[in-house]
Design an enzyme around this catalytic site. Structure first.
Site, PDB file in Angstrom:
ATOM      1  N   LYS A  36       1.007  -1.222   0.069  1.00 32.54           N
ATOM      2  CA  LYS A  36       0.036   0.093  -0.016  1.00 32.54           C
ATOM      3  C   LYS A  36       1.240   0.925   0.120  1.00 32.54           C
ATOM      4  CE  LYS A  36      -1.720   1.690   4.170  1.00 32.54           C
ATOM      5  NZ  LYS A  36      -1.864   3.508   4.063  1.00 32.54           N
ATOM      6  N   ASP A  62      -3.457   4.233  -1.708  1.00 32.65           N
ATOM      7  CA  ASP A  62      -4.779   5.002  -0.327  1.00 32.65           C
ATOM      8  C   ASP A  62      -4.612   6.344  -0.231  1.00 32.65           C
ATOM      9  OD1 ASP A  62      -5.664   4.826   2.468  1.00 32.65           O
ATOM     10  OD2 ASP A  62      -4.186   3.938   3.615  1.00 32.65           O
ATOM     11  N   LYS A  64      -7.151   7.979  -0.131  1.00 36.87           N
ATOM     12  CA  LYS A  64      -8.503   8.447   0.867  1.00 36.87           C
ATOM     13  C   LYS A  64      -9.266  10.206  -0.355  1.00 36.87           C
ATOM     14  CE  LYS A  64      -7.030   6.535   5.192  1.00 36.87           C
ATOM     15  NZ  LYS A  64      -5.501   6.512   4.875  1.00 36.87           N
ATOM     16  N   ASP A  67     -14.075  14.479  -1.726  1.00 38.60           N
ATOM     17  CA  ASP A  67     -13.890  16.560  -2.704  1.00 38.60           C
ATOM     18  C   ASP A  67     -15.431  15.966  -3.599  1.00 38.60           C
ATOM     19  OD1 ASP A  67     -13.119  18.720  -4.031  1.00 38.60           O
ATOM     20  OD2 ASP A  67     -11.106  17.890  -3.712  1.00 38.60           O
ATOM     21  N   ASN A  70     -17.299  15.562  -9.037  1.00 42.19           N
ATOM     22  CA  ASN A  70     -16.920  15.814 -10.505  1.00 42.19           C
ATOM     23  C   ASN A  70     -14.639  15.715 -10.298  1.00 42.19           C
ATOM     24  OD1 ASN A  70     -16.378  16.323 -13.235  1.00 42.19           O
ATOM     25  ND2 ASN A  70     -14.668  18.532 -12.594  1.00 42.19           N
ATOM     26  N   THR A 121      -9.472   4.476  11.215  1.00 43.28           N
ATOM     27  CA  THR A 121      -9.341   2.627  12.412  1.00 43.28           C
ATOM     28  C   THR A 121      -8.515   4.111  13.945  1.00 43.28           C
ATOM     29  OG1 THR A 121      -7.405   2.615  11.403  1.00 43.28           O
ATOM     30  CG2 THR A 121      -9.311   1.100  11.641  1.00 43.28           C
ATOM     31  N   ARG A 182      -2.672  -5.461  15.112  1.00 41.49           N
ATOM     32  CA  ARG A 182      -1.710  -5.935  16.080  1.00 41.49           C
ATOM     33  C   ARG A 182      -1.967  -7.174  16.393  1.00 41.49           C
ATOM     34  NH1 ARG A 182      -0.728  -1.352  13.838  1.00 41.49           N
ATOM     35  NH2 ARG A 182      -0.518   0.539  14.712  1.00 41.49           N
ATOM     36  N   GLN A 191      -3.195   3.879  16.975  1.00 43.96           N
ATOM     37  CA  GLN A 191      -4.989   3.294  15.944  1.00 43.96           C
ATOM     38  C   GLN A 191      -5.788   2.619  17.495  1.00 43.96           C
ATOM     39  OE1 GLN A 191      -5.362   2.977  13.691  1.00 43.96           O
ATOM     40  NE2 GLN A 191      -3.617   2.406  11.869  1.00 43.96           N
ATOM     41  N   GLY A 211       1.101  -2.072   9.110  1.00 38.51           N
ATOM     42  CA  GLY A 211       2.269  -0.753   8.464  1.00 38.51           C
ATOM     43  C   GLY A 211       3.246  -0.781  10.102  1.00 38.51           C
ATOM     44  N   ARG A 212       3.551  -0.006  10.885  1.00 36.37           N
ATOM     45  CA  ARG A 212       4.263  -0.779  12.093  1.00 36.37           C
ATOM     46  C   ARG A 212       5.418  -1.487  11.820  1.00 36.37           C
ATOM     47  NH1 ARG A 212       1.722   4.756  14.167  1.00 36.37           N
ATOM     48  NH2 ARG A 212       0.522   3.887  13.742  1.00 36.37           N
TER      49      ARG A 212
END
Ligand code: C5P
Length: 234
Positions: A36, A62, A64, A67, A70, A121, A182, A191, A211-212
């Site tokens: 990602k 990712d 996100k 807006d 259009n 999250t 985790r 998180q 991730g981490r």
């Protein structure tokens, strides 16, 4: 066809250095996991890096998007032309925005999977209330999952704690993508709504974003292997 466990694991390349991200992809891609690119790496490497990584692995972009319809539709079209495997928009952007995002993918032969982000999250009920959305996160996630599926998107990002709720409220093939993963002995960091890999698999979650626990591990290959082992529940 049933997905393998490694196909269901997505490693978040949360780095500011594209070189580090490429190194991790080279190291972990043989496991069959997806990757990602989020805001941090995108700001460093831009669309050229996304295009390049998309030729090497299954890539979830990712960013996100949130807006007016259009603008989001145009951004979704641009993202899809980078050959990403998955991308996302904020479900809170509303029905018109979500429908425009979905329609923007009509012309693509192999369109990316399109996901709506429900409630981050990192948030808890109190923090969500402060944003002017009183009530329980679980109810808002359900509401946004229903809206997202009505607009023709493929699934939602939610926490592991809401998988069951989403699965009960949306069509059978509706996907859940869950960050907030985790190990039992691991720090939650920023998180809030977390669970172990095994719990997500038991709950029927489709994709796990980590991730981490991997990127900050002394040995990321070993850390990814441990997560895959935890996902093996039967
Ligand atoms: O390091 P950690 O495992 O917490 O990383 C989770 C990843 O998932 C981050 O890249 C974060 O931006 C992303 N994410 C999230 N919550 C969402 C959507 C995406 O944590 N609702």
């Amino acid at each position: 066809m049933k997905k393998s466990l490694s196909e269901r694991l997505i490693i978040a390349l949360d780095y500011s250095d594209p070189g580090q991200a490429k190194q991790l992809v080279n190291q972990l891609a043989p496991l069959g996991v997806g990757f990602k690119v989020g805001l941090e790496l995108f700001m460093a490497g831009g669309p050229a890096l996304v295009r390049d990584l998309s030729t090497r692995c299954r890539l979830f972009l990712d960013l996100k998007f949130h807006d007016i319809p259009n603008t989001v539709a145009a951004a979704v079209r641009s993202a899809a032309s980078l050959n990403v495997w998955m991308l996302n928009v904020h479900a809170g952007g509303g029905r018109k925005m979500l429908s425009a995002a979905r329609e923007a993918l009509e012309g693509f032969d192999q369109r990316p999977i399109l996901i709506g982000v429900t409630v981050l999250t990192s948030m808890d009920d109190q923090e969500m209330t402060e944003t002017g959305c009183p009530g329980l996160i679980i109810d808002r996630v359900r509401q946004l999952a229903v809206l997202t599926s009505e607009c023709g998107l493929d699934g939602v990002v939610c926490s592991p704690l809401e998988i069951d709720e989403v699965k009960q409220s949306a069509p059978a093939n509706f996907i859940t993508v869950t960050p907030g993963i985790r190990a039992p002995d691991e720090a939650a960091q920023d998180q809030s709504r977390i669970a172990t890999p095994a719990k997500v698999i038991r709950a029927g979650g489709d994709y796990l974003v980590v991730g981490r626990p991997v990127t900050k591990a002394a040995d990321p290959y070993l850390a990814a292997g441990r997560i895959l082992a935890d996902m093996e529940i039967d």
